[in-house]
Design an enzyme around this catalytic site. Sequence first.
Site, PDB file in Angstrom:
ATOM      1  N   ARG A   1      11.431   0.383   8.129  1.00 57.70           N
ATOM      2  CA  ARG A   1      12.558  -0.263   9.199  1.00 57.70           C
ATOM      3  C   ARG A   1      13.992   0.029   9.189  1.00 57.70           C
ATOM      4  O   ARG A   1      15.435   0.326   9.618  1.00 57.70           O
ATOM      5  CB  ARG A   1      12.626  -1.416   9.614  1.00 57.70           C
ATOM      6  CG  ARG A   1      10.859  -2.108  10.118  1.00 57.70           C
ATOM      7  CD  ARG A   1      10.318  -2.960  10.760  1.00 57.70           C
ATOM      8  NE  ARG A   1       9.473  -3.258  11.267  1.00 57.70           N
ATOM      9  CZ  ARG A   1       8.550  -3.101  12.190  1.00 57.70           C
ATOM     10  NH1 ARG A   1       9.631  -2.637  13.514  1.00 57.70           N
ATOM     11  NH2 ARG A   1       7.564  -3.323  12.813  1.00 57.70           N
TER      12      ARG A   1
ATOM     13  N   LYS B   1      -6.220  -0.591  10.607  1.00 57.97           N
ATOM     14  CA  LYS B   1      -7.687  -1.173  11.541  1.00 57.97           C
ATOM     15  C   LYS B   1      -6.964  -1.624  12.482  1.00 57.97           C
ATOM     16  O   LYS B   1      -8.344  -1.155  13.727  1.00 57.97           O
ATOM     17  CB  LYS B   1      -7.885  -2.272  10.710  1.00 57.97           C
ATOM     18  CG  LYS B   1      -7.599  -3.525   9.898  1.00 57.97           C
ATOM     19  CD  LYS B   1      -7.699  -4.041   9.021  1.00 57.97           C
ATOM     20  CE  LYS B   1      -7.721  -5.176   8.664  1.00 57.97           C
ATOM     21  NZ  LYS B   1      -6.177  -4.783   7.751  1.00 57.97           N
TER      22      LYS B   1
ATOM     23  N   GLY C   1      -5.850  -4.393  -1.882  1.00 55.32           N
ATOM     24  CA  GLY C   1      -5.255  -4.589  -2.753  1.00 55.32           C
ATOM     25  C   GLY C   1      -4.509  -2.781  -2.245  1.00 55.32           C
ATOM     26  O   GLY C   1      -4.890  -2.007  -2.110  1.00 55.32           O
TER      27      GLY C   1
ATOM     28  N   ASP D   1      -9.414 -10.122  11.395  1.00 56.48           N
ATOM     29  CA  ASP D   1      -9.221  -8.971  10.679  1.00 56.48           C
ATOM     30  C   ASP D   1     -10.767  -8.171   9.978  1.00 56.48           C
ATOM     31  O   ASP D   1     -11.418  -6.819  10.273  1.00 56.48           O
ATOM     32  CB  ASP D   1      -8.675  -9.464   8.919  1.00 56.48           C
ATOM     33  CG  ASP D   1      -8.959  -8.080   8.272  1.00 56.48           C
ATOM     34  OD1 ASP D   1      -7.906  -6.977   8.021  1.00 56.48           O
ATOM     35  OD2 ASP D   1     -10.185  -8.297   7.572  1.00 56.48           O
TER      36      ASP D   1
ATOM     37  N   VAL E   1       0.949  -0.908   0.033  1.00 56.84           N
ATOM     38  CA  VAL E   1      -0.198  -0.423   0.020  1.00 56.84           C
ATOM     39  C   VAL E   1       0.229   1.231  -0.012  1.00 56.84           C
ATOM     40  O   VAL E   1       0.945   2.278  -0.695  1.00 56.84           O
ATOM     41  CB  VAL E   1      -0.802   0.206   1.422  1.00 56.84           C
ATOM     42  CG1 VAL E   1      -1.890   1.433   1.517  1.00 56.84           C
ATOM     43  CG2 VAL E   1      -1.471  -1.131   1.320  1.00 56.84           C
TER      44      VAL E   1
ATOM     45  N   LYS F   1     -12.306  -4.838  11.109  1.00 55.26           N
ATOM     46  CA  LYS F   1     -13.750  -3.972  11.330  1.00 55.26           C
ATOM     47  C   LYS F   1     -14.883  -3.249  11.656  1.00 55.26           C
ATOM     48  O   LYS F   1     -15.517  -1.821  11.378  1.00 55.26           O
ATOM     49  CB  LYS F   1     -13.266  -4.095   9.304  1.00 55.26           C
ATOM     50  CG  LYS F   1     -12.144  -4.163   8.941  1.00 55.26           C
ATOM     51  CD  LYS F   1     -12.118  -4.940   7.459  1.00 55.26           C
ATOM     52  CE  LYS F   1     -10.502  -5.381   6.651  1.00 55.26           C
ATOM     53  NZ  LYS F   1     -10.381  -5.478   5.786  1.00 55.26           N
TER      54      LYS F   1
END
Length: 452
Positions: free
Chosen positions: A57, A118, A319, A214, A26, A218
């Site tokens: 990092r 999230k 994506g 996940d 992303v 959300k």
Amino acid sequence: MRSSRREHRRSCARPLKVALLGCGVVGTQVARRLLEHAEELAPRVGTSLELVGIAVRDAAAPREGVTGTPLADLLTDDAESLVDGADVVVEVMGGIEPARSLILRAIEHGASVVTANKALLAQDGPTLYKAADAAGVDLYFEAAVAGAIPIVRPVRESLAGDQVQRVLGIVNGTTNYVLDRMATEGLELEQAVKEAQALGYAEADPTADVEGFDAAAKAAILASLAFHTRVSIDDVAREGITSVTAADVAWAKRTGHTIKLLAIAERNTSDDVAGIQVRVHPALVPDEHPLAGVRGAFNAVFVEAEAAGELMFYGRGAGGAPTASAVLGDLVSVARHRVLGGRGPVESSYAALPVLPADAARTRFQVRLDVDDRPGVLAQVAAALAEHDVSIEAVRQSADGRADGSGDGTDLARLLITTHAAPERALAATVAALTDLDVVRDVVSVLRVEGA
């Protein structure tokens, strides 16, 4: 005159410094699009956006799509210094720490924040909201739920004058792809997961997806927005798809349903108890419901509001490019506020509704049983349900437990019982009672029915 002054103020605004935290799939897309579309974004904001650095990092590590490009010159492992000098901080690194500390540091230094995190919002959102409110800066997070689908802003802003009754959503593309492949190709869960991994839809460790973590994060965010109540991931009753079998999917098809992993948040005023219930679990969705037709790795969120009625939001839920679209949309909004003044919406938790226990939820169920194939069995099963105030809507029976009814069926039958709406606690007690019946060989599966 006023218009010309406003245009003059826009033209004189200094460039806004944007710091990006994270350069994964992303983050790379966000950075690339920010550079490639700089000229288009500037007039939308009122000034130019300058990407001043990308915190990672290890800045020296090779990165696909970054090494050898202009993005490589922006990499830094000094995230704190980068944050301190930014006007807007975009966080797409994920995880709880150091993301949480860096976001709070950015807010403390007066930067607006855009995040796709999230997990952090579901675990500790109120801390971030409070800090942003105290500092007078924006905290936007459209990309944290359902990727490119604009759902956070409609629930938080467009429906602010309405009363949301229920949110029902497919918010995890991996599990939707897996269940879709099980339905269309007859695959078992493990086969479908391996296929999803090969296509890049699932991680090497798919636990967060298939166990519902996940989706639960959300669901917590959506419930907080829809019901003006603080809801954390710990408030979400969670059940993944690991117990769903190819036989479950076949029976669902036979009865006119499709199995989906749903995130559900709804008001509950039954039993004179006002509150909300938030849960994630696999469910049977009637084929005629819009959510039943959501295929592959797509997401969809179905909202039921008092005045607006039924609304559905559909699109790519994951994506790099789709999620980057949502991130950049937020970036333009918060940057525009910094140029023209004003702020976006702040946390709305005034309602403070209690989050009710999961076993209080009322749902229809389908219970699949292996039973002795002899007279009187159905009567005993019906009596066990009636004892716990669970009403039967329909019963199907087939020999030897096969979905197509084939086989000799000499001494074994499969019952498929669909109930009317009943509390979860009543259904749990009923299942325990059925298990104790001598005529019941096995309670094969219990699935909720939603969207009917």
